[in-house]
Design an enzyme around this catalytic site. Sequence first.
Site, PDB file in Angstrom:
ATOM      1  N   LYS A 245       0.879  -1.173   0.000  1.00  0.00           N
ATOM      2  CA  LYS A 245       0.000   0.000   0.000  1.00  0.00           C
ATOM      3  C   LYS A 245       0.914   1.219   0.000  1.00  0.00           C
ATOM      4  O   LYS A 245       1.479   1.580   1.020  1.00  0.00           O
ATOM      5  CB  LYS A 245      -0.917  -0.003   1.214  1.00  0.00           C
ATOM      6  CG  LYS A 245      -1.911   1.135   1.168  1.00  0.00           C
ATOM      7  CD  LYS A 245      -2.921   1.013   2.286  1.00  0.00           C
ATOM      8  CE  LYS A 245      -4.069   1.998   2.115  1.00  0.00           C
ATOM      9  NZ  LYS A 245      -3.647   3.387   1.988  1.00  0.00           N
ATOM     10  N   ARG A 250      -3.334   8.901  -5.314  1.00  0.00           N
ATOM     11  CA  ARG A 250      -4.023   8.066  -6.296  1.00  0.00           C
ATOM     12  C   ARG A 250      -4.145   8.840  -7.591  1.00  0.00           C
ATOM     13  O   ARG A 250      -4.510  10.017  -7.593  1.00  0.00           O
ATOM     14  CB  ARG A 250      -5.405   7.708  -5.755  1.00  0.00           C
ATOM     15  CG  ARG A 250      -6.312   6.912  -6.689  1.00  0.00           C
ATOM     16  CD  ARG A 250      -6.227   5.460  -6.367  1.00  0.00           C
ATOM     17  NE  ARG A 250      -7.225   4.645  -7.023  1.00  0.00           N
ATOM     18  CZ  ARG A 250      -8.214   4.011  -6.388  1.00  0.00           C
ATOM     19  NH1 ARG A 250      -8.363   4.156  -5.082  1.00  0.00           N
ATOM     20  NH2 ARG A 250      -9.038   3.222  -7.043  1.00  0.00           N
ATOM     21  N   ARG A 265      -7.996  11.448  -6.694  1.00  0.00           N
ATOM     22  CA  ARG A 265      -8.982  10.641  -5.985  1.00  0.00           C
ATOM     23  C   ARG A 265     -10.367  11.288  -5.981  1.00  0.00           C
ATOM     24  O   ARG A 265     -11.379  10.617  -6.131  1.00  0.00           O
ATOM     25  CB  ARG A 265      -8.458  10.443  -4.557  1.00  0.00           C
ATOM     26  CG  ARG A 265      -9.447  10.035  -3.530  1.00  0.00           C
ATOM     27  CD  ARG A 265      -9.581   8.539  -3.516  1.00  0.00           C
ATOM     28  NE  ARG A 265     -10.420   8.144  -2.422  1.00  0.00           N
ATOM     29  CZ  ARG A 265      -9.991   7.640  -1.276  1.00  0.00           C
ATOM     30  NH1 ARG A 265      -8.705   7.454  -1.097  1.00  0.00           N
ATOM     31  NH2 ARG A 265     -10.818   7.307  -0.335  1.00  0.00           N
ATOM     32  N   GLU A 295      -0.583   4.673  -8.049  1.00  0.00           N
ATOM     33  CA  GLU A 295      -0.257   5.598  -6.973  1.00  0.00           C
ATOM     34  C   GLU A 295       0.986   6.376  -7.410  1.00  0.00           C
ATOM     35  O   GLU A 295       1.987   5.766  -7.800  1.00  0.00           O
ATOM     36  CB  GLU A 295       0.009   4.793  -5.691  1.00  0.00           C
ATOM     37  CG  GLU A 295       0.061   5.604  -4.444  1.00  0.00           C
ATOM     38  CD  GLU A 295      -1.326   5.921  -3.831  1.00  0.00           C
ATOM     39  OE1 GLU A 295      -2.366   5.662  -4.478  1.00  0.00           O
ATOM     40  OE2 GLU A 295      -1.339   6.438  -2.712  1.00  0.00           O
ATOM     41  N   PHE A 335      -1.569  -0.097 -10.749  1.00  0.00           N
ATOM     42  CA  PHE A 335      -2.151  -1.316 -10.197  1.00  0.00           C
ATOM     43  C   PHE A 335      -3.462  -1.733 -10.847  1.00  0.00           C
ATOM     44  O   PHE A 335      -3.974  -2.796 -10.543  1.00  0.00           O
ATOM     45  CB  PHE A 335      -2.297  -1.246  -8.668  1.00  0.00           C
ATOM     46  CG  PHE A 335      -2.995  -0.011  -8.146  1.00  0.00           C
ATOM     47  CD1 PHE A 335      -4.346   0.153  -8.324  1.00  0.00           C
ATOM     48  CD2 PHE A 335      -2.269   0.957  -7.458  1.00  0.00           C
ATOM     49  CE1 PHE A 335      -4.986   1.279  -7.833  1.00  0.00           C
ATOM     50  CE2 PHE A 335      -2.900   2.090  -6.964  1.00  0.00           C
ATOM     51  CZ  PHE A 335      -4.270   2.251  -7.155  1.00  0.00           C
ATOM     52  N   LYS A 416      -7.584  -3.365   2.744  1.00  0.00           N
ATOM     53  CA  LYS A 416      -6.322  -2.759   3.181  1.00  0.00           C
ATOM     54  C   LYS A 416      -5.974  -3.234   4.583  1.00  0.00           C
ATOM     55  O   LYS A 416      -6.863  -3.439   5.421  1.00  0.00           O
ATOM     56  CB  LYS A 416      -6.395  -1.245   3.121  1.00  0.00           C
ATOM     57  CG  LYS A 416      -7.475  -0.644   3.980  1.00  0.00           C
ATOM     58  CD  LYS A 416      -7.589   0.843   3.742  1.00  0.00           C
ATOM     59  CE  LYS A 416      -8.803   1.396   4.438  1.00  0.00           C
ATOM     60  NZ  LYS A 416      -9.123   2.760   4.132  1.00  0.00           N
TER      61      LYS A 416
HETATM   62  P1  AMP Z   1      -7.305   4.559   2.032  1.00  0.00           P
HETATM   63  O1  AMP Z   1      -7.096   5.914   1.431  1.00  0.00           O
HETATM   64  O2  AMP Z   1      -6.613   4.342   3.320  1.00  0.00           O
HETATM   65  O3  AMP Z   1      -8.752   4.145   2.016  1.00  0.00           O
HETATM   66  O4  AMP Z   1      -6.605   3.519   1.050  1.00  0.00           O
HETATM   67  C1  AMP Z   1      -6.922   3.452  -0.296  1.00  0.00           C
HETATM   68  C2  AMP Z   1      -5.861   4.186  -1.111  1.00  0.00           C
HETATM   69  O5  AMP Z   1      -4.627   3.509  -1.058  1.00  0.00           O
HETATM   70  C3  AMP Z   1      -6.175   4.199  -2.583  1.00  0.00           C
HETATM   71  O6  AMP Z   1      -7.080   5.205  -2.905  1.00  0.00           O
HETATM   72  C4  AMP Z   1      -4.828   4.435  -3.211  1.00  0.00           C
HETATM   73  O7  AMP Z   1      -4.571   5.819  -3.303  1.00  0.00           O
HETATM   74  C5  AMP Z   1      -3.855   3.881  -2.191  1.00  0.00           C
HETATM   75  N1  AMP Z   1      -3.079   2.726  -2.661  1.00  0.00           N
HETATM   76  C6  AMP Z   1      -1.773   2.538  -2.406  1.00  0.00           C
HETATM   77  N2  AMP Z   1      -1.330   1.397  -2.919  1.00  0.00           N
HETATM   78  C7  AMP Z   1      -2.373   0.810  -3.538  1.00  0.00           C
HETATM   79  C8  AMP Z   1      -2.552  -0.419  -4.246  1.00  0.00           C
HETATM   80  N3  AMP Z   1      -1.550  -1.278  -4.426  1.00  0.00           N
HETATM   81  N4  AMP Z   1      -3.782  -0.684  -4.732  1.00  0.00           N
HETATM   82  C9  AMP Z   1      -4.804   0.170  -4.545  1.00  0.00           C
HETATM   83  N5  AMP Z   1      -4.703   1.341  -3.883  1.00  0.00           N
HETATM   84  C10 AMP Z   1      -3.504   1.662  -3.379  1.00  0.00           C
END
Ligand code: AMP
Length: 580
Positions: A245, A250, A265, A295, A335, A416
């Site tokens: 992650k 994004r 995003r 990302e 990704f 996640k």
């Molecule tokens: P969160 O913002 O904590 O809900 O986590 C989702 C965000 O993680 C996504 O919107 C992406 O910006 C980021 N992200 C980082 N690495 C990845 C990955 N390998 N696949 C999908 N999203 C990722």
Amino acid sequence: MRFSKLGESLAQLEKTTKRLEMTATLAQLFKDASADDIAPIIYLTQERLGPAFAPIDFGIGDALAAQALAKATGKDIDAIKKQFKTKGDYGIVAQKLLTNKGNTLTIKQVYDRLMEIATTSGEGTVERKTDLLADLLKKLSGEEARYVLRIPLGQLRLGIGDPTVMEGLSWSVTGDKTLRAPIERAYNVCCDLGAVARIFKSDGVAALEKIQVKVGNPVRMALAERAKSSEDIVTRLGKCAIEPKYDGLRAQIHKNGDDVRIYSRNLEETTAMFPDIVEGVRKQFKAKTAILEGEALAYDSETGDFLPFQITTQRKRKYDIDEFKEKLPLKLLAFDLLYADGKDVTRLGYKERHALLEKFIVKGDTLEVAEQVVTQDAIAIEKFFMEKIEHGLEGIMAKRLDSTYQAGARNFNWIKLKRSYQGHLTDTVDGVIVGYIRGRGMRARFGIGALLVAVYDDKEDKFATVTKIGTGFSDEEWPKLRELLDKIVKEKQPARVDALLVPDVWVEPKYVIEMQADEITRSTIHTAGKTDDELGYALRFPRVIGFIRADKKPEDATTVKEILKMFEKQGKSGEVTNEE
Ligand code: AMP
């Protein structure tokens, strides 16, 4: 449909804050509207001329509104400005000043005129815009003008968000919200409620199914649910793809030949901020048309290490873009793929989409496919997770292999697992070093990068591992530590050490270190508290405090019993989690 009818609805909407009443008013308006009227109605009620992702500036501010009103009414501009000062709203001023009967223009005519004003440019623009607006105002009644001015000035203050519009559309046909889901799916795919409403109105709800992702229309991004642990991931997904992650920005990238656009995003266009990514996509992405996601991350061009979010985010700027492009180059860790060479691929499974993504990316400086392992082994996932944390990343993302790309959806197709940032444990843990792992990346030069650490099992008189730790020592302390440990190296796993993880070098359990951790979690790879039927316990996100505790013997370390107590305590306070 006459503009006056929209004015009446807006007046009704203004009178209520109740969502149901707003929905009912909108539904009636949508029901009465033709397929041609419905998009302008939706844009105007949301104070826009088109979808949010392609904002068109009305180009009408207070000064221009005052000028146009003066021109339309023949009144003195200073008097108009004075009225504005007391009323605070040019809509009201216009309503008072304009005495025409109005009711001659259609919604489409008003919309077209506002669009004409917005797109007027070149020499004498202000004059021309003022004339066009004055001419429009002359044809309107006071009530109509109230809204025609409020819309471009952003003064409607109705609070009609996308959900209310979608529900209104559903209500306009069924009298309830049953059609909200297919409407929302279509909206998530094209991000244009006006376009969705037009199709809904002219061809019915079934036609919405046919809406596909399109290059140039951002797609609402798929989001992730949370997992508690690696086991949780395996239980939910079975065999799945695990990726780091990355903690960056994004990016959804739309490529149409050399025309490359980037959306954030929240679906704002950020193309101008990231010229290096635009260039990278042109060079390294081998499909003529495409929508891909990844990302964007700043990295250290000397070591190749990714930099923290706070640094990457400095690239989100409107000025000095070229300077920052040099100073903080970006990589795009791709990704997902939504569209390629004329085809919507969102209905393919993740595995197939990912295979296509790999096929289209050629080696180069900017684009890389995100690292990925496919596994159903919780231990392998935990290892991958710890490795990423040690490299300063946020955690991992697990993805269901056969999942379609579900625009705008947050569900367990993506999961996640993040490290926690807030220290929940109030107590520190004293652990015994039982081995070390040679460094990688930056630490390679020290020959030591992490320690395998155990707690004391006073019942069995052995040392059971509780964590791998690589955080908290300085660059000066690592070599010192290595020197000390190399004096107590053991060929084999020491007899009193109970471990499943095998470090690069075993050492005699001798040195105690003090550690702070966010929490204690259940673990498949650490042996503290582990029995044939029970999982072990581990420290989540540990860091060393100080150096070696010369005042403590290995048997003075925290015991397994104490770890269990700490786990229980944290459970009672309801904080058994590895989320932020
Ligand atoms: P969160 O913002 O904590 O809900 O986590 C989702 C965000 O993680 C996504 O919107 C992406 O910006 C980021 N992200 C980082 N690495 C990845 C990955 N390998 N696949 C999908 N999203 C990722």
